[in-house]
Design an enzyme around this catalytic site. Structure first.
Site, PDB file in Angstrom:
ATOM      1  N   ARG A   1       0.829  -1.197   0.000  1.00 19.27           N
ATOM      2  CA  ARG A   1       0.000   0.000   0.000  1.00 19.27           C
ATOM      3  C   ARG A   1       0.868   1.254   0.000  1.00 19.27           C
ATOM      4  O   ARG A   1       1.949   1.294   0.613  1.00 19.27           O
ATOM      5  CB  ARG A   1      -0.879  -0.019   1.252  1.00 19.27           C
ATOM      6  CG  ARG A   1      -1.864   1.134   1.413  1.00 19.27           C
ATOM      7  CD  ARG A   1      -2.912   1.123   0.354  1.00 19.27           C
ATOM      8  NE  ARG A   1      -4.102   1.876   0.772  1.00 19.27           N
ATOM      9  CZ  ARG A   1      -5.025   2.304  -0.076  1.00 19.27           C
ATOM     10  NH1 ARG A   1      -4.907   2.062  -1.371  1.00 19.27           N
ATOM     11  NH2 ARG A   1      -6.089   2.950   0.361  1.00 19.27           N
TER      12      ARG A   1
ATOM     13  N   THR B   1      -9.141   0.404 -10.219  1.00 21.09           N
ATOM     14  CA  THR B   1      -8.220  -0.598  -9.683  1.00 21.09           C
ATOM     15  C   THR B   1      -8.271  -1.766 -10.655  1.00 21.09           C
ATOM     16  O   THR B   1      -9.081  -1.771 -11.582  1.00 21.09           O
ATOM     17  CB  THR B   1      -8.613  -1.043  -8.258  1.00 21.09           C
ATOM     18  OG1 THR B   1      -8.533   0.077  -7.388  1.00 21.09           O
ATOM     19  CG2 THR B   1      -7.733  -2.138  -7.700  1.00 21.09           C
TER      20      THR B   1
ATOM     21  N   ASP C   1      -7.994   8.287  -0.032  1.00 24.70           N
ATOM     22  CA  ASP C   1      -8.686   7.275   0.763  1.00 24.70           C
ATOM     23  C   ASP C   1      -8.686   7.611   2.246  1.00 24.70           C
ATOM     24  O   ASP C   1      -9.422   6.997   3.025  1.00 24.70           O
ATOM     25  CB  ASP C   1      -8.055   5.901   0.565  1.00 24.70           C
ATOM     26  CG  ASP C   1      -8.472   5.262  -0.742  1.00 24.70           C
ATOM     27  OD1 ASP C   1      -9.366   5.804  -1.419  1.00 24.70           O
ATOM     28  OD2 ASP C   1      -7.905   4.219  -1.098  1.00 24.70           O
TER      29      ASP C   1
ATOM     30  N   GLY D   1     -13.285  -0.029  -5.400  1.00 21.22           N
ATOM     31  CA  GLY D   1     -13.332   0.789  -4.204  1.00 21.22           C
ATOM     32  C   GLY D   1     -13.924   0.009  -3.047  1.00 21.22           C
ATOM     33  O   GLY D   1     -13.661  -1.173  -2.861  1.00 21.22           O
TER      34      GLY D   1
END
Length: 624
Positions: A127, A431, A473, A516
């Site tokens: 991440r 994504t 996010d 998401g």
């Protein structure tokens, strides 16, 4: 509180042919007409769109992704003796070429691996992280003292860019489980970027959706809007800058990205975005420094695990909320025999369990390096039993529901805690996801992203890749009690949920999706479709979807609304048609998966229609 959250043509043919092996000398070019060797963007040459097959059944290994070129790259690695990790990294690198608005080296993701030799599932957390100088008010417009408009202003910015983790993830996965070097894994994608690929409708539409954003940056406009126009469907799109970047990394390793010549160029693009003169968007600059890139580390994490109807379901632990939220919902649902219920009743329970699990996600899950995440409690059967007490099989919970109390529970029914919960975040619905199984039985489920379709909109000048906008996010406004609050060097909470299911210690199923925060419900619904409702994996992926993320309304695809809304409304649900706030589509997710059946029979599945359809392939097709 609001969260802000796609060489010559002959070389390409030789590199990507998988059905009959390498192309023989003298093969015809892959496109009609010449392609100049040094120009970015589209050529005038027309070429047929590569076929997309959503389902493949066979043995010897399999790959499923959203893109046929990327799937072919991964399959060719398997055919040449590479393992699942080798193929996954090669496929991901190819997706950075053909799916650049969803993934690439400017982003991050989560890599879940099953090792056949040890029987263990392990994961890599790649991440993105916030810069060390990231202030708590980074998303506040200093002129108005209010949060920036989420779209397009905040997502189109340097301030939204986190330290990318994708390259570190690839290197770590290859060193831990692979048999090939990073340089070898990058080679097919490098050829693909240089030779080009055929533009499809999805690629063109994503450029058009981002016309204003891409037009704000000189480097992005030069690559994707040459002459002010989006690439034409059927034309060949080439990215020699990205090919050169991949070549540089192949020669010098990830250090070139995190410590070498690429690092200051990335920082420059973030801190002084390469905007056109007088851009129509504000483009807030970011806080990234070279030391942030130097200090980035991916994290090896233990996966989450829950038992479900005699199976072991493994997922991604925090910083992702995917494994914990899917796991908690499964623990709640295991109390019901879904296979014996009418479909509407089973879907009602699925939506209720989702609402409860999302309430707990919002209250407790963040980056475990900075937040005390009660993961064991969230995945406890006893905690799930207490949460399940709130579910009424004949009526809908008043939503949003409160989070459960992880500090005191005994599995008995109790009232809500009164803990305030957040509305669903705006974590972007793009994504990409890929699934790989090799001949030895190793499995990879890998979800990777640059967040918004097109990420931050910033192409690093002369490097050919987009930077993420993953920091959106985080929650927009700072609240010390919020586990997803902005903090320096913190990983924003994710919903990515790459999942591997074992039966008697052997892999049975692997599945994942973009989308998401709808990733969680997409993966959960596919699992229920396959494990409880009697669907095959391809049917489970193709079935219409609904998502419930602890909101008053259940959002669903049109086909779901048509089939099930009336029955669910009778139980108190408010079912409305889902619409992606960024793309305007009504699709939820774009999943891939592979099922491992008796005698090693593999069923690889991708979307038949969502996001233009995906691509699944096997090494040896089953003979009928």
């Amino acid at each position: 509180m609001r969260s802000v959250a796609a060489l010559a043509a002959l070389s390409l043919t030789a590199a990507l042919t998988v059905a009959v092996g390498p192309a023989p000398a003298g093969s015809a070019p892959a496109s009609s007409g010449p392609v100049s060797s040094g120009q970015s963007g589209q050529s005038g040459a027309q070429a047929p769109t590569p076929p997309k097959r959503a389902t493949a059944v066979g043995t010897g290994g399999a790959v499923a992704s959203v893109d046929p070129d990327a799937t072919r790259v991964g399959l060719r690695v398997l055919r040449r003796g590479g393992n699942a990790t080798d193929a996954a990294v090669a496929t991901a690198a190819a997706l950075g070429v053909t799916e650049p608005f969803s993934a690439g080296i400017g982003g991050g993701g989560y890599f879940v691996h099953y090792a056949a030799k040890t029987g263990k599932v392990r994961t890599v957390d790649g991440r993105e992280t916030a810069p060390s100088a990231m202030p708590h008010d980074a998303f506040i417009d200093p002129k108005t003292d209010k949060p920036w408009n989420f779209s397009p202003e905040l997502v189109t910015s340097g301030v939204s860019v986190g330290v990318p983790g994708t390259l570190a993830t690839w290197q770590r996965a290859l060193r831990r489980w692979g048999t090939r070097s990073l340089a070898s894994s990058l080679r097919p994608a490098t050829r693909l970027a240089r030779a080009g690929f055929v533009v499809d409708r999805t690629f063109r539409s994503q450029v058009l959706q981002n016309r204003q954003r891409f037009g704000a940056f000189v480097s992005t406009k030069r690559l994707y809007l040459r002459g002010g126009h989006a690439p034409r469907v059927g034309s060949r799109f080439r990215n020699p800058d990205l090919a050169d970047t991949y070549q540089l990394i192949a020669e010098r390793g990830p250090r070139a990205f995190y410590r070498g010549e690429l690092a200051p160029e990335i920082v420059q693009a973030v801190r002084t975005p390469p905007t056109v003169a007088n851009p129509k968007l504000p483009v807030p600059p970011g806080h990234l420094r070279t030391r942030d890139l130097e200090r980035y580390r991916m994290v090896d994490r233990r996966p989450t695990r829950v038992g479900y109807r005699g199976l072991d379901v493994y997922g991604m632990a925090p910083s992702s909320s995917g494994g914990s939220t899917v796991g908690e919902a499964l623990n709640i649902l295991e109390r019901y025999d879904l296979s014996a219920l009418p479909r509407v009743q089973a879907l009602h329970l699925y939506l209720e369990a989702s609402a409860l699990a999302f309430a707990d996600r919002g209250a407790y899950v963040g980056d475990p390096a900075q937040v005390d995440v009660p993961l064991a409690d969230l995945l406890s059967d006893t905690f799930a039993a207490e949460r399940a007490c709130l579910v009424d099989p004949a009526a809908t919970l008043a939503r949003p529901v409160d989070a459960g109390d992880v500090t005191t529970y005994d599995g008995r029914c109790a009232g809500p805690t009164g803990t305030a919960t957040s509305p669903p975040d705006t974590e972007n619905t793009e994504t990409t996801n890929l699934t790989v199984v090799d001949r030895w039985g190793n499995v990879v489920e890998y979800t990777l992203t640059i967040e918004q379709t097109g990420g931050s909109g910033i192409v690093v000048p002369r490097r050919g890749f987009l930077l993420n906008n993953e920091l959106t996010d985080f929650s927009a406004e700072y609240d010390p009690a919020d586990p997803n609050r902005i903090e320096p060097r913190k990983r924003p909470r994710s919903s990515m949920a790459p999942t591997i299911v074992l039966k008697d210690g052997q892999p049975m199923l692997a599945v994942g999706s973009p989308g998401g925060s709808t990733i969680i419900t997409t993966v959960l619904q596919i699992l229920l479709n396959r494990l409880d409702l009697g669907m095959t994996l391809p049917a489970a992926i193709a079935a219409p979807r609904a998502t419930q993320r602890n909101t008053p309304t259940d959002l669903a695809e049109p086909a779901f609304v048509q089939q099930y809304a009336a029955g669910l409304t009778a139980l108190g649900h408010d079912v409305e048609t889902y619409e992606d706030i960024f793309t305007g589509t009504h699709e939820i997710g774009a999943a891939t998966g592979i099922e491992i059946g008796p005698d090693g029979l593999l069923t690889a599945a991708a979307e038949p229609t969502r996001r233009g359809g995906g691509s699944a392939a096997v090494v040896r097709k089953r003979m009928h």
